[in-house]
Design a protein around this motif. Sequence first.
Motif, PDB file in Angstrom:
ATOM      1  N   PHE A 294      -5.460  -4.902   0.527  1.00  0.00           N
ATOM      2  CA  PHE A 294      -6.551  -3.936   0.217  1.00  0.00           C
ATOM      3  C   PHE A 294      -7.955  -4.265   0.809  1.00  0.00           C
ATOM      4  CE2 PHE A 294      -2.912  -3.510  -2.404  1.00  0.00           C
ATOM      5  CZ  PHE A 294      -2.505  -2.010  -2.136  1.00  0.00           C
TER       6      PHE A 294
ATOM      7  N   HIS B 201      -3.034   4.492  -1.238  1.00  0.00           N
ATOM      8  CA  HIS B 201      -3.492   3.348  -0.194  1.00  0.00           C
ATOM      9  C   HIS B 201      -4.996   3.052  -0.739  1.00  0.00           C
ATOM     10  CE1 HIS B 201      -0.785   3.372   3.116  1.00  0.00           C
ATOM     11  NE2 HIS B 201      -0.315   4.516   2.513  1.00  0.00           N
TER      12      HIS B 201
ATOM     13  N   SER C  66       0.800  -1.321   0.166  1.00  0.00           N
ATOM     14  CA  SER C  66       0.000   0.035  -0.003  1.00  0.00           C
ATOM     15  C   SER C  66       0.988   1.319   0.109  1.00  0.00           C
ATOM     16  CB  SER C  66      -1.030   0.060   1.233  1.00  0.00           C
ATOM     17  OG  SER C  66      -0.115   0.218   2.500  1.00  0.00           O
TER      18      SER C  66
END
Length: 412
Positions: free
Chosen positions: A396, A386, A381
């Motif tokens: 994620f 992100h 990330s």
Amino acid sequence: MRTSYLFTSESVSEGHPDKVSDQISDAIVDLMLSKDAESRVACETMTTTQRVILSGEIRCAPMYDANNAAWAENGGWAPGAKEEIEQAVRRTVREIGYEQSGFHWKTLTFENHLHGQSSEIAQGVDANGNKDEGAGDQGIMFGFACDETPDLMPATLDYSHKILERLAADRKNGKAPFLEPDAKSQLSLRYENGKPVACTAIVVSTQHAKGYHEGEKEAELKAYVKGVVAEILPEGWVSDETEWHINPTGAFEIGGPDGDAGLTGRKIIVDTYGGAAPHGGGAFSGKDPTKVDRSAAYITRYLAKNIVAAGLARRCTIQLSYAIGVSKPLSIYVDTHGTGSEGVTDEALEDAIRNIEKLGGLTPRGIRMHLGLNKPIYRKSAAYGHFGRQADGEYFPWERTDLIEDLKAALR
């Protein structure tokens, strides 16, 4: 809300000095969580010419224990722990691609100044008796989603990320061997009726091999960059009126930490929404998920994305706030910017969020349990944003859109 305007966002590559620092810090978070899922980590990294310096606080019994008499001669570190940390740092730098005289994974000088977590912070965070686990710090966190791109992200940032991701992939697969790791991108888009319709200006600065700032080599580099941008942006956005700036300062051979020092947490707008939404001010990288700077920012993105994906709004901002050592959020705020679907108010969405049991009351533990955050999933990330990424197995999880039916049921 204005409907016709110009807006700009930027991105930076994995080789940017601040992003090198972010990735190293998150490599340490991943290492600690791989040893102990309840690790506490606050790792800051500084990078400069041929040097990486770590500082911060940790609590990870398999790695560090200041009270372990057998480890006393090693400063509280388990046998081999310091070496394992150094290996993680050098491996991260190598995978980014730095093998230059000014910054080389094999020959750089490494310093480790990590130490144990403050007992006074720990007493506020740890569950104890009737006390639930508290937030790792006070603060405000924002999440955002919009329908400008399939990733439900601001188009200016989403496409800025994708341009640099392509440059990095081509650098590593040999398609563009003249590229080096450090790079930046920036897109200015024209919006009409609230939708992006054209690119008015493009900035791409990329570190390059020797000599690619003049003559035929410069022309090759610029033609390559223009080709990448044309493939990434939607058809028709680039025209004769688009203003181009490719390596506008000239030569860019000295880059990365050799060209400029890097620090963890200096690219928080690149990490989030490119300036299209508010930011609470806290960085993500280097922090374990008890820190609500990280976990609450992830859950607010998750909530906002599910609201937009459910068709309940075209644009959504969510804020949470916390006090250190206190488990429940102090406030929940939803703003759909006048784009909510008929009959769905922002207040109703706030109530719906409060009433979905699987969210665990949005306590730090509830967030981590629902999203599965106590895992070594963070280094991925730490570059190219992100948010707006593809949920992939354990990675994620805040990008999943699996709360749609719960939201609709809570609104009935």
